[in-house]
Enzyme design. Structure first.
Site, PDB file in Angstrom:
ATOM      1  N   LYS A 113       0.827  -1.210   0.000  1.00  0.00           N
ATOM      2  CA  LYS A 113       0.000   0.000   0.000  1.00  0.00           C
ATOM      3  C   LYS A 113       0.862   1.261   0.000  1.00  0.00           C
ATOM      4  O   LYS A 113       0.509   2.259  -0.621  1.00  0.00           O
ATOM      5  CB  LYS A 113      -0.963  -0.003   1.180  1.00  0.00           C
ATOM      6  CG  LYS A 113      -2.051  -1.054   1.032  1.00  0.00           C
ATOM      7  CD  LYS A 113      -3.163  -0.839   2.021  1.00  0.00           C
ATOM      8  CE  LYS A 113      -4.314  -1.759   1.733  1.00  0.00           C
ATOM      9  NZ  LYS A 113      -5.436  -1.605   2.639  1.00  0.00           N
ATOM     10  N   LYS A 165      -8.793  -6.884 -11.606  1.00  0.00           N
ATOM     11  CA  LYS A 165      -9.912  -7.123 -10.688  1.00  0.00           C
ATOM     12  C   LYS A 165     -10.832  -5.901 -10.670  1.00  0.00           C
ATOM     13  O   LYS A 165     -10.340  -4.766 -10.705  1.00  0.00           O
ATOM     14  CB  LYS A 165      -9.313  -7.312  -9.288  1.00  0.00           C
ATOM     15  CG  LYS A 165     -10.088  -8.217  -8.388  1.00  0.00           C
ATOM     16  CD  LYS A 165      -9.355  -8.396  -7.070  1.00  0.00           C
ATOM     17  CE  LYS A 165      -9.717  -7.271  -6.111  1.00  0.00           C
ATOM     18  NZ  LYS A 165      -9.412  -7.536  -4.709  1.00  0.00           N
ATOM     19  N   LYS A 208     -12.831  -0.117  -7.195  1.00  0.00           N
ATOM     20  CA  LYS A 208     -13.116   1.320  -7.286  1.00  0.00           C
ATOM     21  C   LYS A 208     -11.855   2.105  -7.582  1.00  0.00           C
ATOM     22  O   LYS A 208     -11.890   3.118  -8.246  1.00  0.00           O
ATOM     23  CB  LYS A 208     -13.723   1.818  -5.979  1.00  0.00           C
ATOM     24  CG  LYS A 208     -15.175   1.470  -5.812  1.00  0.00           C
ATOM     25  CD  LYS A 208     -15.775   2.208  -4.651  1.00  0.00           C
ATOM     26  CE  LYS A 208     -15.132   1.839  -3.350  1.00  0.00           C
ATOM     27  NZ  LYS A 208     -15.585   0.569  -2.782  1.00  0.00           N
TER      28      LYS A 208
HETATM   29  P1  ADP Z   1     -12.265  -1.953  -3.668  1.00  0.00           P
HETATM   30  O1  ADP Z   1     -11.003  -2.528  -4.202  1.00  0.00           O
HETATM   31  O2  ADP Z   1     -13.254  -1.749  -4.748  1.00  0.00           O
HETATM   32  O3  ADP Z   1     -12.061  -0.717  -2.837  1.00  0.00           O
HETATM   33  P2  ADP Z   1     -12.246  -3.400  -1.204  1.00  0.00           P
HETATM   34  O4  ADP Z   1     -10.799  -3.681  -1.346  1.00  0.00           O
HETATM   35  O5  ADP Z   1     -12.685  -2.360  -0.220  1.00  0.00           O
HETATM   36  O6  ADP Z   1     -12.844  -3.052  -2.651  1.00  0.00           O
HETATM   37  O7  ADP Z   1     -12.962  -4.783  -0.861  1.00  0.00           O
HETATM   38  C1  ADP Z   1     -14.044  -4.961  -0.001  1.00  0.00           C
HETATM   39  C2  ADP Z   1     -14.414  -6.427  -0.032  1.00  0.00           C
HETATM   40  O8  ADP Z   1     -14.851  -6.814  -1.327  1.00  0.00           O
HETATM   41  C3  ADP Z   1     -13.255  -7.377   0.302  1.00  0.00           C
HETATM   42  O9  ADP Z   1     -13.747  -8.447   1.069  1.00  0.00           O
HETATM   43  C4  ADP Z   1     -12.773  -7.855  -1.035  1.00  0.00           C
HETATM   44  O10 ADP Z   1     -12.210  -9.148  -0.982  1.00  0.00           O
HETATM   45  C5  ADP Z   1     -14.055  -7.879  -1.853  1.00  0.00           C
HETATM   46  N1  ADP Z   1     -13.760  -7.564  -3.263  1.00  0.00           N
HETATM   47  C6  ADP Z   1     -13.337  -6.376  -3.740  1.00  0.00           C
HETATM   48  N2  ADP Z   1     -13.197  -6.405  -5.075  1.00  0.00           N
HETATM   49  C7  ADP Z   1     -13.537  -7.656  -5.463  1.00  0.00           C
HETATM   50  C8  ADP Z   1     -13.607  -8.325  -6.729  1.00  0.00           C
HETATM   51  N3  ADP Z   1     -13.308  -7.703  -7.868  1.00  0.00           N
HETATM   52  N4  ADP Z   1     -13.994  -9.622  -6.757  1.00  0.00           N
HETATM   53  C9  ADP Z   1     -14.312 -10.274  -5.617  1.00  0.00           C
HETATM   54  N5  ADP Z   1     -14.262  -9.714  -4.394  1.00  0.00           N
HETATM   55  C10 ADP Z   1     -13.885  -8.419  -4.297  1.00  0.00           C
END
Ligand code: ADP
Length: 303
Positions: free
Chosen positions: A113, A200, A203
């Site tokens: 990070k 993946k 956001k």
């Molecule tokens: P983002 O990357 O969109 O900010 P987060 O990292 O906050 O999402 O993830 C929140 C939850 O959603 C976690 O448990 C993560 O494993 C799941 N998650 C996020 N993106 C995906 C994805 N593309 N496919 C499956 N699970 C996801």
């Protein structure tokens, strides 16, 4: 043998919209397991402060996340907001003195990070909170005596740290007070970006890369219709984009239509437009009631 329901702890950060990846990868599973286990789910807004965030929006985003996961079917009595429970921060301090600097320095998420921040801006501010957040995470987990924590590979190291902290605390205070939490592996799909299926859905990639679970139907339609299907792979393997669309049908539990389109794919008769329309329909059918739930919750004056 003890015959109680096991405690499960899971958490999500209030970082804005929920997207299909968050739903299929996390929140849907929360709903699925909340009866089987004694489940506690948190909106962990202190964690959001470890990366750049908008302070003025954090409170609203926190409540919105509570409402969104409720709209998905999570029971309100299973939810907590981290910052409203002072013991999370208090226990973090105690645990900070129960683990070593060296242990935290080995956490790969801190390095990842930190590097992610520096990528955008060499002078980026890397907070001490980012270094310290695995201790807060240990407090989040251990405070609820969680037996099980649903984790992805990237969080395994932090869970191990929580176990080490629990063991050290119990030894130091000569009491088996904290449970040693174990990972709960559940099969959840990894949803890829429709605009770039080599990555993946997230956001952090930008708006066109994620499908908002509570977004309007027209936008969902548009995003799916323009999903990238050809990503330059070999002809004899299914491309990541097409495979992602089939995965979405599976995640929406549209097994019959998925099978029939897979048969078309095998015989070389599949039209991508048909696959996309099936995905559009499945997603609209899924999201429409969730949107209605959210509207009802937000209109409820008790909230
Ligand atoms: P983002 O990357 O969109 O900010 P987060 O990292 O906050 O999402 O993830 C929140 C939850 O959603 C976690 O448990 C993560 O494993 C799941 N998650 C996020 N993106 C995906 C994805 N593309 N496919 C499956 N699970 C996801």
């Amino acid at each position: 043998m003890e015959n109680r329901k096991k405690n499960v702890l899971s958490a999500i950060q209030p970082t804005g919209d929920l997207h299909l990846g968050n739903y299929f990868g996390a929140v849907k599973n929360w709903v699925a397991i909340q009866e089987k286990y004694n489940a506690v789910y948190g909106v962990v807004n202190y964690h959001t402060m470890t990366m750049p965030y908008k302070a003025a929006n954090l409170q609203e985003a926190t409540w919105k996340m509570i409402f969104m996961v409720m709209a998905c079917g999570v029971k309100v009595e299973n939810l907590f907001i981290q910052s409203l429970i002072p013991e999370h921060a208090e226990l973090t301090w105690i645990f900070g003195c129960t683990c070593s600097y060296g242990e935290l320095a080995r956490m790969t998420q801190f390095k990842d990070k930190g590097e992610q921040l520096k990528e955008g801006d060499k002078e980026a501010f890397v907070s001490a909170g980012l270094f310290y957040y695995p201790v807060l995470q240990a407090a989040d987990i251990l405070i609820y005596h969680a037996d099980l924590v649903p984790v992805g590979k990237d969080q395994e190291q932090h869970l191990e740290l929580s176990r080490n902290i629990a063991a050290r605390f119990n030894r130091q205070f000569n009491k088996e007070y904290f449970v040693h939490p174990e990972p709960l592996y559940t099969e959840t799909p990894k949803v890829l970006s429709l605009a770039d299926p080599t990555r993946k859905m997230s956001k952090s990639l930008g708006e066109k890369h994620y499908v908002n679970l509570f977004g309007d139907a027209d936008r969902i339609r548009k995003q799916v219709r323009s999903a990238v299907t050809d990503t330059g792979e070999r002809n004899d393997v299914m491309s990541a984009g097409v495979s992602n669309l089939f995965e979405l049908l599976k995640a929406c539990e549209k097994h019959d239509i998925r099978q029939s389109l897979l048969d078309d794919y095998s015989s070389g008769a599949l039209k991508y437009a048909d696959l996309k329309e099936a995905v559009v329909e499945a997603l609209i059918e899924l999201t429409q009631p969730l949107k209605e739930n959210l509207a009802a919750i937000q209109a409820d004056k008790r909230m």
